[in-house]
Each structure stands twice: as C-alpha cells, then as structure tokens.
Design a protein around this motif. Structure first.
Motif, mmCIF file in Angstrom:
data_model
loop_
_atom_site.group_PDB
_atom_site.id
_atom_site.type_symbol
_atom_site.label_atom_id
_atom_site.label_comp_id
_atom_site.label_asym_id
_atom_site.label_seq_id
_atom_site.Cartn_x
_atom_site.Cartn_y
_atom_site.Cartn_z
ATOM 1 N N LEU A 38 -6.930 -5.912 8.744
ATOM 2 C CA LEU A 38 -6.632 -5.215 7.486
ATOM 3 C C LEU A 38 -5.284 -4.512 7.555
ATOM 4 N N GLY A 39 -4.924 -4.010 8.750
ATOM 5 C CA GLY A 39 -3.612 -3.398 8.920
ATOM 6 C C GLY A 39 -2.494 -4.397 8.734
ATOM 7 N N VAL A 40 -2.673 -5.608 9.249
ATOM 8 C CA VAL A 40 -1.664 -6.662 9.084
ATOM 9 C C VAL A 40 -1.551 -7.063 7.617
ATOM 10 N N VAL A 41 -2.708 -7.261 6.990
ATOM 11 C CA VAL A 41 -2.719 -7.617 5.570
ATOM 12 C C VAL A 41 -2.085 -6.507 4.734
ATOM 13 N N GLY A 42 -2.365 -5.246 5.088
ATOM 14 C CA GLY A 42 -1.804 -4.123 4.354
ATOM 15 C C GLY A 42 -0.292 -4.117 4.379
ATOM 16 N N ALA A 43 0.312 -4.446 5.512
ATOM 17 C CA ALA A 43 1.770 -4.469 5.614
ATOM 18 C C ALA A 43 2.374 -5.534 4.705
ATOM 19 N N ILE A 44 1.772 -6.715 4.717
ATOM 20 C CA ILE A 44 2.301 -7.824 3.920
ATOM 21 C C ILE A 44 2.082 -7.582 2.428
ATOM 22 N N VAL A 45 0.831 -7.307 2.077
ATOM 23 C CA VAL A 45 0.502 -7.120 0.659
ATOM 24 C C VAL A 45 1.142 -5.844 0.119
ATOM 25 N N GLY A 46 1.272 -4.809 0.966
ATOM 26 C CA GLY A 46 1.914 -3.570 0.529
ATOM 27 C C GLY A 46 3.348 -3.804 0.099
ATOM 28 N N TYR A 47 4.095 -4.562 0.888
ATOM 29 C CA TYR A 47 5.490 -4.845 0.524
ATOM 30 C C TYR A 47 5.557 -5.646 -0.772
ATOM 31 N N LEU A 48 4.704 -6.665 -0.885
ATOM 32 C CA LEU A 48 4.675 -7.472 -2.102
ATOM 33 C C LEU A 48 4.250 -6.641 -3.305
ATOM 34 N N THR A 49 3.343 -5.685 -3.085
ATOM 35 C CA THR A 49 2.910 -4.800 -4.163
ATOM 36 C C THR A 49 4.065 -3.943 -4.664
ATOM 37 N N GLY A 50 4.923 -3.495 -3.757
ATOM 38 C CA GLY A 50 6.076 -2.699 -4.156
ATOM 39 C C GLY A 50 7.005 -3.451 -5.080
ATOM 40 N N ILE A 51 7.073 -4.777 -4.891
ATOM 41 C CA ILE A 51 7.954 -5.596 -5.726
ATOM 42 C C ILE A 51 7.231 -6.142 -6.944
ATOM 43 N N PHE A 52 6.065 -6.759 -6.707
ATOM 44 C CA PHE A 52 5.401 -7.528 -7.753
ATOM 45 C C PHE A 52 4.245 -6.798 -8.425
ATOM 46 N N LEU A 53 3.673 -5.793 -7.773
ATOM 47 C CA LEU A 53 2.557 -5.014 -8.304
ATOM 48 C C LEU A 53 1.237 -5.784 -8.314
ATOM 49 N N SER A 54 1.222 -7.003 -8.872
ATOM 50 C CA SER A 54 -0.039 -7.718 -9.070
ATOM 51 C C SER A 54 -0.443 -8.532 -7.848
#
Length: 244
Positions: free
Chosen positions: A127-143
């Motif tokens: 979940l920590g690994v997923v959080g790093a990847i999805v967190g960055y994408l969330t900052g740009i794309f939100l969805s």
C-alpha cells in the motif's frame, strides 16, 4: 452562470451518490462538468476541496469500519507524492492539462483490468508503494480512484470497510495536495467557494447512497466504473481538441 451552478449541484449529487455506492468515481464525473466552466487549472483545485468533503462524508457514514493501519501505510507516501504532483500540474498549459486528464482516464480502464487479472495479495508495504505512485498521479490528474481500488480490495477490504478506508486515505492525501495548491497561490477565494459548493453537493449524495451499497454486486460496480471513466475521458479529450 446560474445554469452552470444548477448543473454543478445536480452533477455533485449524482457523483456523491455513485461514489458512496462504489467507493470512488466522484472526480471522474465532476471533472468533465467543471473543466468547461472553470478550465483544468482551476477545476482540479476546486475538485480537490470538493473531494476532501466528499471523502469526509463517506468516512462519516462508515466510520466504524475504517482500517487505520492501511490508511497510515498508504498516506505515508501518498501525501508527499501528491504535493509533488500538484506542483507539476500548475506548470501545464490548459490544453495539455485537458488532454492529459482525458487520456489518463481512458487508460485507467485497461490499467485497472490488468491489475485485477494479476490477483496479487497486497500487504501493508505494498500500500505504501501504491500510495507513492497513485499519490503523484492524483496531484496531477485527481481522478485516480480506480487505480487505488484494486490495491485496497486486494488487501482484503470490502463493503463499508473498503469505502471508508479508501475514503480516509484519499481525504488525507487531498489535504496535502490542497496545502500545496495554497503554497502555489492557486487557492483563491473563488476557488475555495466553488470547492465548498461542489463538496456540499457530494456530501448530500453520499448520505443518500448508503441504502444502495449492499445491493450493488461487484460485476455491476466494475461495469459502472468502466463506462463512467471512458465517457469522462473521451469528453475531456474532446475539450482538449478544441484548444488546438
């Protein structure tokens, strides 16, 4: 402009109800509504504030079922990564931002199916690994909710536990992102006001959704997410083409 606000409120209620049932999807529905009205650079911070409120509503409805260990593991990396993604977003031209948002949403469907086919058993450190990847994408794309969905489901969460845990993790991630938008000077009073307006409509839809959660099967959940995601992505790509 009054018609635009009415459209935003109606879309917010629908998006809040849908996200309250399937655990995600509010941003996917709202961005195609907000981008034509405010443009992508303003729609994303508006939706960040609204999404924070929508997630707060889901946590409130299912607060007894939150898995806080999973939330902590995910947010330890997603919060700083989302801040970095937000910094990237504000440097993008409007037309490019629209195109990236639309393309990303369309690609979410095959990406989600690919993750589900692998059927990997997710642990806390995953979940920590997923959080790093999805967190960055969330900052740009939100969805990016459909990307985190397989991770939380593979961790063993379902029903109210999944909805509340995913919402709590997203809520904390969005706090970090909103703070970054504030530092970057894009949180004007108008943006905050519009974010609150959308947020209250999302919360209203969320509280209406609880009675439907147990009636929705997993197959219908996946079908709804795929259809909504593809339609939203296609619409944003069309808007991006208008800027060219």
């Amino acid at each position: 402009m009054i018609a635009s606000y009415i459209l935003i409120l109606i879309a917010g209620l629908v998006a809040g109800c849908l996200s309250g049932i399937i655990g995600t999807g509010a941003s996917i529905i709202m961005l195609p509504v907000l981008v034509p009205i405010f443009d992508a650079a303003h729609a994303v911070p508006i939706m960040a504030i609204a999404g924070l409120m929508g997630n707060l509503g889901r946590v409130a409805v299912w607060h007894r079922h939150v898995d806080w260990k999973a939330v902590a593991a995910y947010c330890a990396t997603s919060v700083p990564a989302a801040a970095l993604g937000a910094m990237t977003l504000v440097t993008l031209p409007d037309g490019l931002a629209d195109a990236l948002l639309g393309g990303f949403l369309v690609l979410l469907v095959p990406a989600r199916h690919g993750l589900e086919r692998r059927r990997i058993r997710v642990r806390l450190w995953h979940l920590g690994v997923v959080g790093a990847i999805v967190g960055y994408l969330t900052g740009i794309f939100l969805s990016t909710g459909p990307l985190s969905v397989p991770a939380f489901l593979s961790y063993g969460l379902s029903g109210g536990g999944f909805i509340s845990t995913e919402a709590a993790a997203s809520m904390i991630t969005q706090i970090g992102k909103i703070a970054s938008f504030g530092e970057l000077g894009v949180l004007s009073g108008e943006v905050v006001l519009h974010g609150l307006l959308v947020g209250f409509s999302l919360m209203g839809g969320t509280f209406l959704s609880k009675q439907f959660v147990l009636k929705l099967g997993s197959r219908n959940f996946r079908l709804i997410m795929d259809v909504v995601t593809l339609l939203a992505g296609t619409w944003l790509l069309f808007l991006a083409a208008l800027h060219i």
